[in-house]
Design an enzyme around this catalytic site. Structure first.
Site, short mmCIF file in Angstrom:
data_model
loop_
_atom_site.label_atom_id
_atom_site.label_comp_id
_atom_site.label_asym_id
_atom_site.label_seq_id
_atom_site.Cartn_x
_atom_site.Cartn_y
_atom_site.Cartn_z
N LYS A 37 0.90 -1.16 0.00
CA LYS A 37 0.00 0.00 0.00
C LYS A 37 0.93 1.21 0.00
O LYS A 37 1.34 1.70 1.07
CB LYS A 37 -0.90 -0.02 1.23
CG LYS A 37 -1.81 1.22 1.34
CD LYS A 37 -3.26 0.87 1.27
CE LYS A 37 -4.12 2.13 1.37
NZ LYS A 37 -5.50 1.89 1.00
N ALA A 119 -4.79 4.27 -3.06
CA ALA A 119 -5.55 4.99 -2.03
C ALA A 119 -6.65 5.75 -2.75
O ALA A 119 -6.40 6.40 -3.76
CB ALA A 119 -4.64 5.95 -1.27
#
Length: 237
Positions: A37, A119
């Site tokens: 991430k 995101a």
């Protein structure tokens, strides 16, 4: 090496949830899988540690033989759960794509598959210069789209698919994640997406109302049971 960038039709459509399921599904096919991430916004306190909840779950679900290094999985973590470029600006920091690429290449070197979770949505800005879409372009990843099934999802899904194609990227597949169980005409919406999205449907994940004590391992196995990833496997022809 196989790598995929997981994006969503919006924020809060279950990208992490689906990424966790994909990790398990790839493992079930004998692949070593690393999550990433690159940019996370929003932190919580878990057992005295200030962490991003998505990153925490991704690392907790990891079962590889190589130890995961936190700054490789998540090079940038900002405190406020807001658009990454605004969160970075508040902390007087800037996202450097070279830093993200270095971390990615380190994960790629030691795993069969790397799943890179974005995101927010596909075009959310990650800096003043680039949107989240720059990541799959820089890292040379095919894209998996998580479609949050709720009113408005058809437009969001088709716009995102068009944006992916416009950048010369490949949409490898999409997952329908039912975020609104009361959405009318779910089957008809899924049928429309099957017809109009230029990629295979990798699964339809129902709304799972799991008790809070459900382990990450149990959750990921349940999500994986709704996914069909054969078309994504490294040796697939």
């Amino acid at each position: 090496m196989t790598a995929f960038f997981i994006t969503g039709t919006d924020t809060n459509v279950g990208k992490t949830f689906i990424t966790l399921g994909l990790m398990t599904a790839f493992r079930q096919h004998g692949c070593s899988v690393a999550p990433m991430k690159p940019i996370a916004a929003g932190t919580v306190d878990i057992a005295g540690q200030v962490v991003n909840e998505d990153v925490y779950q991704l690392m907790a679900a990891y079962e590889g033989s190589k130890p995961l290094v936190a700054h490789q999985v998540n090079p940038y973590c900002f405190q406020e759960a807001i658009a990454p470029h605004i969160a970075a600006s508040l902390e007087q920091r800037e996202v450097d794509v070279d830093v993200l690429e270095r971390a990615f290449l380190q994960l790629v070197a030691t795993h069969d598959v790397v799943l890179v979770e974005g995101a927010g949505g596909f075009l959310v800005p990650m800096s003043d210069l680039a949107s989240m879409s720059a990541l799959p372009m820089t890292l040379k990843c095919d894209v998996i789209l998580v479609v949050g099934l709720r009113l408005g999802c058809l437009n969001h899904a088709l716009l995102t698919a068009e944006s992916i194609k416009h950048r010369g990227l490949t949409l490898a597949g999409w997952v329908a994640n039912i975020v609104d169980a009361d959405m009318p005409y779910i089957a008809e919406n899924i049928s429309t997406l099957r017809r109009l999205l230029p990629a295979p449907c990798l699964g339809i994940v129902p709304r799972l109302n799991l008790p809070p004590e459900t382990s990450i391992k149990s959750t990921t196995a349940l999500v994986a049971s709704h996914l069909q990833i054969e078309s994504l496997l490294p040796n697939h022809h």
